[in-house]
Write a protein that holds these residues in place. Structure first.
Motif, PDB file in Angstrom:
ATOM      1  N   GLU A 157       0.776  -1.248  -0.099  1.00 34.72           N
ATOM      2  CA  GLU A 157       0.034   0.151   0.010  1.00 34.72           C
ATOM      3  C   GLU A 157       0.604   1.109   0.107  1.00 34.72           C
ATOM      4  OE1 GLU A 157      -3.347   0.131   2.754  1.00 34.72           O
ATOM      5  OE2 GLU A 157      -3.482  -1.978   3.045  1.00 34.72           O
ATOM      6  N   PHE A 158       0.726   2.025  -1.232  1.00 34.08           N
ATOM      7  CA  PHE A 158       1.746   3.257  -1.152  1.00 34.08           C
ATOM      8  C   PHE A 158       1.013   4.010  -2.437  1.00 34.08           C
ATOM      9  CE2 PHE A 158       3.718  -0.134  -4.007  1.00 34.08           C
ATOM     10  CZ  PHE A 158       3.764   0.786  -5.275  1.00 34.08           C
ATOM     11  N   GLN A 159       1.291   5.257  -2.513  1.00 35.68           N
ATOM     12  CA  GLN A 159       0.868   6.249  -3.403  1.00 35.68           C
ATOM     13  C   GLN A 159       2.162   7.024  -3.799  1.00 35.68           C
ATOM     14  OE1 GLN A 159      -2.191   5.800  -4.228  1.00 35.68           O
ATOM     15  NE2 GLN A 159      -2.597   7.428  -5.526  1.00 35.68           N
ATOM     16  N   GLN A 327       4.570  -2.524   9.056  1.00 39.22           N
ATOM     17  CA  GLN A 327       3.496  -3.192   8.372  1.00 39.22           C
ATOM     18  C   GLN A 327       3.926  -4.640   8.316  1.00 39.22           C
ATOM     19  OE1 GLN A 327       2.776  -1.082   4.478  1.00 39.22           O
ATOM     20  NE2 GLN A 327       3.453   0.736   5.185  1.00 39.22           N
ATOM     21  N   HIS A 328       4.719  -5.081   8.968  1.00 36.73           N
ATOM     22  CA  HIS A 328       5.339  -6.569   9.207  1.00 36.73           C
ATOM     23  C   HIS A 328       5.257  -7.053   7.597  1.00 36.73           C
ATOM     24  CE1 HIS A 328       4.088  -6.050  13.479  1.00 36.73           C
ATOM     25  NE2 HIS A 328       2.870  -5.609  13.144  1.00 36.73           N
ATOM     26  N   LEU A 329       6.067  -6.410   7.033  1.00 36.19           N
ATOM     27  CA  LEU A 329       6.280  -6.863   5.537  1.00 36.19           C
ATOM     28  C   LEU A 329       7.923  -7.106   5.315  1.00 36.19           C
ATOM     29  CD1 LEU A 329       3.755  -4.614   3.514  1.00 36.19           C
ATOM     30  CD2 LEU A 329       3.515  -6.929   4.334  1.00 36.19           C
ATOM     31  N   ALA A 330       8.563  -6.478   6.251  1.00 36.59           N
ATOM     32  CA  ALA A 330      10.213  -6.852   5.914  1.00 36.59           C
ATOM     33  C   ALA A 330      10.686  -8.194   5.920  1.00 36.59           C
ATOM     34  CB  ALA A 330      10.818  -6.030   7.141  1.00 36.59           C
ATOM     35  N   SER A 331      11.301  -8.655   4.918  1.00 42.36           N
ATOM     36  CA  SER A 331      11.807  -9.937   4.693  1.00 42.36           C
ATOM     37  C   SER A 331      13.339 -10.120   5.010  1.00 42.36           C
ATOM     38  CB  SER A 331      11.771 -10.263   3.250  1.00 42.36           C
ATOM     39  OG  SER A 331      10.493 -10.211   2.977  1.00 42.36           O
ATOM     40  N   VAL A 332      13.758 -11.082   5.545  1.00 44.00           N
ATOM     41  CA  VAL A 332      15.065 -11.524   5.950  1.00 44.00           C
ATOM     42  C   VAL A 332      15.366 -12.829   5.018  1.00 44.00           C
ATOM     43  CG1 VAL A 332      16.705 -12.526   7.821  1.00 44.00           C
ATOM     44  CG2 VAL A 332      14.876 -10.717   8.395  1.00 44.00           C
ATOM     45  N   PRO A 333      16.208 -12.882   4.052  1.00 40.88           N
ATOM     46  CA  PRO A 333      16.398 -13.793   3.289  1.00 40.88           C
ATOM     47  C   PRO A 333      16.855 -15.251   4.051  1.00 40.88           C
ATOM     48  CG  PRO A 333      18.167 -12.246   3.119  1.00 40.88           C
ATOM     49  CD  PRO A 333      17.214 -11.797   3.897  1.00 40.88           C
ATOM     50  N   ASP A 334      16.571 -16.388   3.499  1.00 41.46           N
ATOM     51  CA  ASP A 334      16.813 -17.604   3.895  1.00 41.46           C
ATOM     52  C   ASP A 334      18.297 -17.596   3.766  1.00 41.46           C
ATOM     53  OD1 ASP A 334      14.338 -18.408   5.238  1.00 41.46           O
ATOM     54  OD2 ASP A 334      13.633 -19.258   3.086  1.00 41.46           O
ATOM     55  N   ARG A 335      19.027 -18.150   4.767  1.00 37.29           N
ATOM     56  CA  ARG A 335      20.593 -18.331   4.594  1.00 37.29           C
ATOM     57  C   ARG A 335      21.033 -19.657   5.129  1.00 37.29           C
ATOM     58  NH1 ARG A 335      25.173 -14.834   7.543  1.00 37.29           N
ATOM     59  NH2 ARG A 335      27.061 -15.684   6.343  1.00 37.29           N
ATOM     60  N   LYS A 336      21.593 -20.554   4.240  1.00 39.88           N
ATOM     61  CA  LYS A 336      22.157 -21.912   4.617  1.00 39.88           C
ATOM     62  C   LYS A 336      23.565 -21.469   5.504  1.00 39.88           C
ATOM     63  CE  LYS A 336      22.264 -26.228   4.424  1.00 39.88           C
ATOM     64  NZ  LYS A 336      21.074 -27.093   5.289  1.00 39.88           N
ATOM     65  N   ILE A 337      23.476 -21.739   6.514  1.00 42.62           N
ATOM     66  CA  ILE A 337      24.804 -21.605   7.435  1.00 42.62           C
ATOM     67  C   ILE A 337      24.710 -22.521   8.594  1.00 42.62           C
ATOM     68  CG2 ILE A 337      23.563 -19.888   8.924  1.00 42.62           C
ATOM     69  CD1 ILE A 337      26.328 -18.352   9.116  1.00 42.62           C
ATOM     70  N   VAL A 338      25.899 -23.204   8.537  1.00 38.31           N
ATOM     71  CA  VAL A 338      26.120 -24.159   9.591  1.00 38.31           C
ATOM     72  C   VAL A 338      27.197 -23.957  10.473  1.00 38.31           C
ATOM     73  CG1 VAL A 338      24.841 -26.184   8.133  1.00 38.31           C
ATOM     74  CG2 VAL A 338      27.340 -25.930   8.174  1.00 38.31           C
ATOM     75  N   LEU A 339      27.348 -24.694  11.523  1.00 33.93           N
ATOM     76  CA  LEU A 339      28.333 -24.565  12.631  1.00 33.93           C
ATOM     77  C   LEU A 339      29.026 -25.730  12.584  1.00 33.93           C
ATOM     78  CD1 LEU A 339      29.547 -22.744  14.851  1.00 33.93           C
ATOM     79  CD2 LEU A 339      28.123 -23.662  16.487  1.00 33.93           C
TER      80      LEU A 339
END
Length: 407
Positions: A157-159, A327-339
């Motif tokens: 939603e923007f204008q 607006q609870h729309l921000a995304s954090v990309p999935d990252r394949k990270i292991v220890l």
């Protein structure tokens, strides 16, 4: 240790963890739109000579600049705005180019706002500048890019509000107003302080008809139908041509299929006085300021020696990111990270296994397990780092494990 050393000055902040990953992802999404339209990246210095942003250029007021001196005594400033820097660069490197130049950028800008305004003094801008094309097609392309960039950011939603600086300029030129009066009117209209218009005009000799036009500005916003209503208020040629331009832009944006995002506001004049024609801003809820600003600046490059029209825009990435979060729309990309947890005697096995995983696209943190580290300590660390999988290396081999969620 002095605890003040841990704090940042007012107006700047640290960004880290998931918030920064989310911001970086947002920048990547927007940049992909810029590239899809054929724009080329450019990086300009974070500080420039003061004259690049002087009052004559129409940029940020001197009192709001961060100024300092170099060894030779030259006055330098942290850039408050990218456009004059891009204009300087284009004049320097593309002086002989007659065809359109498309440039895009990402970087920090700095404005020394009052602390009471609560605004960031360092903020990230992403934007595009299209130089060498004065057509309405070009205006529409830039606005279409803004819309696509905001859509790509996950904003729903923007204008985009569009104005035309020449509508106002035509009226004040016909009225014969002096520069001081024009600037006062510009500020009142831009800040929607319509009640002060009579005070400014009280000492002028303008006609009652022209005076009434300024009183109509509060009504000169809304859908495309407003443009026809604005035509009834003036016969000034420059002002009417400005309205013609807006109509052309609107019809082009209909071709793009983006008319639902568009509204018009003829009192939009912008704080940057180098704008000469169409101006626009993007708004959404969750932030009080525009998340996008842009417009046409056909005379700015001439100040650097290159006669060329231009139009551009800047996305306030921090403002947009704030709105997306609210607006609870921000995304954090999935990252394949292991220890990869290993004792000292198993370092060769751990290093070689981590190299194999990285070659196949998995990020690996190597964690040497000291004698006083327990597996519980290592798992707690994995959870703090938001890691979902870990490998335990010992003399019997390598064992893959899942970090159990606490939910």
């Amino acid at each position: 240790m002095n605890s003040k050393l841990l704090h940042t000055p007012v107006g700047v902040r640290d960004i880290y963890g998931d918030e920064y990953q989310s911001k970086l992802f947002l920048e990547q999404q927007i940049h992909a739109i810029f590239k899809s339209y054929g724009y080329y990246d450019i990086q300009t210095p974070v500080f420039e000579f003061f004259d690049i942003f002087s009052k004559e250029r129409g940029s940020v007021a001197s009192k709001n600049l961060y100024k300092f001196f170099d060894r030779e005594g030259n006055t330098l400033v942290l850039r408050p705005d990218m456009t004059p820097s891009i204009a300087r660069s284009a004049a320097k490197y593309y002086m002989e180019e007659k065809m359109p130049i498309r440039l895009c950028y990402l970087g920090s800008a700095f404005i020394n706002n009052s602390e009471y305004q609560g605004k960031l003094k360092e903020f990230t801008q992403m934007g595009c500048e299209l130089i060498g094309d004065n057509s309405s097609d070009c205006d529409a392309e830039l606005i279409a890019m803004v819309i696509e960039a905001l859509n790509a950011s996950n904003l729903t939603e923007f204008q985009i509000e569009i104005g035309q600086a020449d509508f106002f300029r035509g009226i004040v030129e016909e009225a014969g107003l002096d520069e001081e009066t024009i600037e006062e009117l510009r500020e009142l209209l831009e800040n929607k302080k319509y009640f002060g218009i009579d005070d400014v005009l009280s000492g002028t000799a303008i006609s009652e008809k022209t005076r009434n036009i300024f009183h109509q500005f509060p009504e000169l916003f809304g859908s495309v139908d407003m443009i026809e209503r604005a035509r009834t208020f003036t016969t000034n040629k420059k002002s009417l041509q400005a309205l013609d331009r807006l109509e052309k832009i609107y019809h082009l944006l209909k071709i793009y299929g983006y008319e639902k995002y568009i509204s018009f506001d003829l009192s939009m004049l912008s704080m940057y006085q180098y704008y000469t024609g169409v101006v626009f801003k993007g708004y959404t809820y969750g932030t009080g300021d525009a998340i996008v600003t842009g417009g046409r600046y056909d005379n700015l490059l001439a100040q650097f020696g290159k006669e060329a029209p231009a139009i551009g825009f800047a996305v306030n990435v921090d403002g947009l990111h704030l709105a997306l979060n609210r607006q609870h729309l921000a995304s954090v990309p999935d990252r394949k990270i292991v220890l990869m947890i290993y004792p000292c005697e198993q370092k060769q096995t751990a290093i070689r296994e981590s190299q194999k995983l990285r070659e196949h696209g998995t990020d690996v943190i190597l964690l040497r397990k000291h004698s006083d580290d327990t597996e519980t300590d290592c798992l707690a660390y994995a959870k703090r780092m938001n890691i979902k999988e870990y490998y335990m290396v010992d003399e019997s081999g390598i064992q893959k494990n899942i970090v159990e969620s606490e939910d």
